[in-house]
Write a protein that holds these residues in place. Structure first.
Motif, mmCIF file in Angstrom:
data_model
loop_
_atom_site.group_PDB
_atom_site.id
_atom_site.type_symbol
_atom_site.label_atom_id
_atom_site.label_comp_id
_atom_site.label_asym_id
_atom_site.label_seq_id
_atom_site.Cartn_x
_atom_site.Cartn_y
_atom_site.Cartn_z
ATOM 1 N N THR A 20 33.638 20.727 -105.370
ATOM 2 C CA THR A 20 33.552 21.331 -104.039
ATOM 3 C C THR A 20 32.477 20.656 -103.210
ATOM 4 N N LEU A 21 31.339 20.389 -103.837
ATOM 5 C CA LEU A 21 30.246 19.746 -103.118
ATOM 6 C C LEU A 21 30.634 18.347 -102.663
ATOM 7 N N VAL A 22 31.321 17.605 -103.522
ATOM 8 C CA VAL A 22 31.770 16.267 -103.144
ATOM 9 C C VAL A 22 32.754 16.344 -101.980
ATOM 10 N N ALA A 23 33.693 17.286 -102.043
ATOM 11 C CA ALA A 23 34.676 17.434 -100.961
ATOM 12 C C ALA A 23 33.996 17.786 -99.647
ATOM 13 N N VAL A 24 32.989 18.649 -99.708
ATOM 14 C CA VAL A 24 32.266 19.046 -98.502
ATOM 15 C C VAL A 24 31.506 17.863 -97.916
ATOM 16 N N VAL A 25 30.896 17.054 -98.762
ATOM 17 C CA VAL A 25 30.172 15.873 -98.279
ATOM 18 C C VAL A 25 31.125 14.896 -97.602
ATOM 19 N N GLY A 69 21.493 18.917 -94.580
ATOM 20 C CA GLY A 69 22.230 20.121 -94.969
ATOM 21 C C GLY A 69 22.201 20.360 -96.460
ATOM 22 N N LEU A 70 22.351 19.299 -97.243
ATOM 23 C CA LEU A 70 22.309 19.440 -98.702
ATOM 24 C C LEU A 70 20.935 19.921 -99.157
ATOM 25 N N ALA A 71 19.882 19.293 -98.626
ATOM 26 C CA ALA A 71 18.526 19.641 -99.055
ATOM 27 C C ALA A 71 18.152 21.062 -98.635
ATOM 28 N N PRO A 283 20.519 28.029 -111.376
ATOM 29 C CA PRO A 283 21.004 26.638 -111.332
ATOM 30 C C PRO A 283 22.229 26.473 -110.433
ATOM 31 N N PHE A 284 23.128 27.467 -110.428
ATOM 32 C CA PHE A 284 24.322 27.367 -109.597
ATOM 33 C C PHE A 284 24.017 27.593 -108.121
ATOM 34 N N ALA A 285 22.902 28.240 -107.827
ATOM 35 C CA ALA A 285 22.542 28.480 -106.430
ATOM 36 C C ALA A 285 22.270 27.176 -105.694
ATOM 37 N N ILE A 286 21.891 26.138 -106.418
ATOM 38 C CA ILE A 286 21.575 24.856 -105.766
ATOM 39 C C ILE A 286 22.823 24.217 -105.150
ATOM 40 N N PRO A 287 23.890 23.944 -105.935
ATOM 41 C CA PRO A 287 25.071 23.336 -105.294
ATOM 42 C C PRO A 287 25.800 24.283 -104.358
ATOM 43 N N LEU A 293 25.918 25.418 -96.525
ATOM 44 C CA LEU A 293 25.303 24.990 -95.265
ATOM 45 C C LEU A 293 26.018 23.782 -94.676
ATOM 46 N N VAL A 294 26.390 22.820 -95.506
ATOM 47 C CA VAL A 294 27.114 21.655 -94.990
ATOM 48 C C VAL A 294 28.488 22.082 -94.482
#
Length: 335
Positions: A20-25, A69-71, A283-287, A293-294
């Motif tokens: 999901t994070l890769v797709a959002v980026v 946005g990621l940070a 740990p899951f809250a990070i991704p 936000l992105v």
């Protein structure tokens, strides 16, 4: 649930979160008022051609706002989850320690006294203001022995006082308002990677500390007396938690402005999947925080073309109904 089944479930969730994070980026780099094909985005990242306008848009505009946005999203998601464990309050968020209000007052000071006019000039002022406000709340509440309710009330009081200062200054200076309003909305534009570099170390240190106190938060959920009986220091966990909150929230607010609601929503989204243990949630809250936000930034580019809506506004607008649905769902389940 057997350990093997739990491990497979965790692996599946991590895979889904990363994909999901890769797709959002990818979406953040490709979508905007000027749509750019994914293959062109890849070329811009690997063989940058400064004469190609699409490459310039990707590298000089969309990469920085995506990284910001990621940070900021990762920091706020982690800090919000930790704050709910630290205060034993499911409605706690990073603003509980007065972080946003402290950063706002410091930015106003930079604008009115020093004439700062660019987001890069605000970074350290915002960070310092957020840290000072959080430390003030901790000192007044007596963080070493503060009960969750006392910490929350102190944070609310400090936030109210600082907000009054902000409003008083803004209503008396049109020039200050014109500069300040672009920062206070909460967004990822008009900032560069140099701003992220300034707060990268504090964000990493804050994340390490936050993840380190996760087990302590699980013990605090049982009560201070039980935690002490198990050989754990509640005081140490609270102090480290406040330090981590200052670093994470201060850094995120400095580079993205006051993003509200995200830190409150992330743990509520995760609990149905990961349960109530903070060792599993954080740990899951990070991704998840980063992706939210992105994603909000991408949605903001699509709903008002050719202009855009700032990510902070989108997070608040879409997140509030989502949280209400979660609350209603939990109430219906318990009934």
């Amino acid at each position: 649930m057997t350990p093997g089944h739990r491990g497979r479930r965790t692996a599946v969730l991590w895979t889904a979160a990363c994909l999901t994070l890769v797709a959002v980026v990818v979406a953040s780099l490709a979508i905007g008022s000027r749509p750019i094909a994914p293959d062109v985005v890849w070329q811009a990242l690997t063989v940058f051609d400064p004469s190609n306008p699409d490459h310039s848009v990707v590298v000089t505009q969309r990469v920085p706002r995506t990284v910001i946005g990621l940070a900021a999203g990762a920091a706020l998601g982690l800090a919000g989850t930790m704050m709910q464990g630290l205060t034993r309050n499911p409605l706690a968020d990073p603003g509980l320690l007065g972080v946003n209000a402290g950063a706002s007052v410091a930015v106003l000071l930079a604008i009115t006294v020093l004439g700062a006019a660019t987001p890069e000039a605000f970074v350290w002022f915002a960070f310092a203001g957020a840290a000072a406000a959080a430390l003030l709340v901790g000192a007044v509440a007596g963080i070493a022995g503060a009960q969750p309710a006392r910490l929350a009330l102190t944070g609310a009081a400090v936030t109210a006082a600082l907000t009054a200062i902000v409003l008083a200054v803004l209503t008396s200076s049109a020039t200050t308002l014109a500069v300040y309003r672009y920062w206070t909305v909460g967004g990822l534009t008009a900032r560069g990677l140099d701003a992220v570099a300034l707060v990268a170390v504090p964000l990493v240190i804050g994340a390490v500390i936050a993840l380190g106190v996760a087990r302590g938060l699980d013990l605090l959920a049982l009560g201070d007396d039980v935690a002490a009986g198990l050989g754990h220091s509640a005081t140490r966990t609270r102090i480290l938690g406040v330090v981590a909150s200052v670093l994470l929230c201060g850094g995120a607010t400095a580079i993205a402005g006051p993003i509200v609601f995200l830190g409150l929503a992330v743990p509520h989204l995760l609990r149905p999947l990961r349960g109530g243990s903070y060792s599993r949630l954080m740990p899951f809250a990070i991704p998840v925080g980063a992706a939210l936000l992105v994603s909000a930034d991408v949605v903001g580019r699509l709903i008002a073309p050719p202009g855009e809506v700032q990510a902070g506004v989108v997070v608040a607008f879409l997140g509030a109904p989502l949280l209400m649905l979660l609350v209603l769902r939990r109430r219906l389940v318990t009934v």
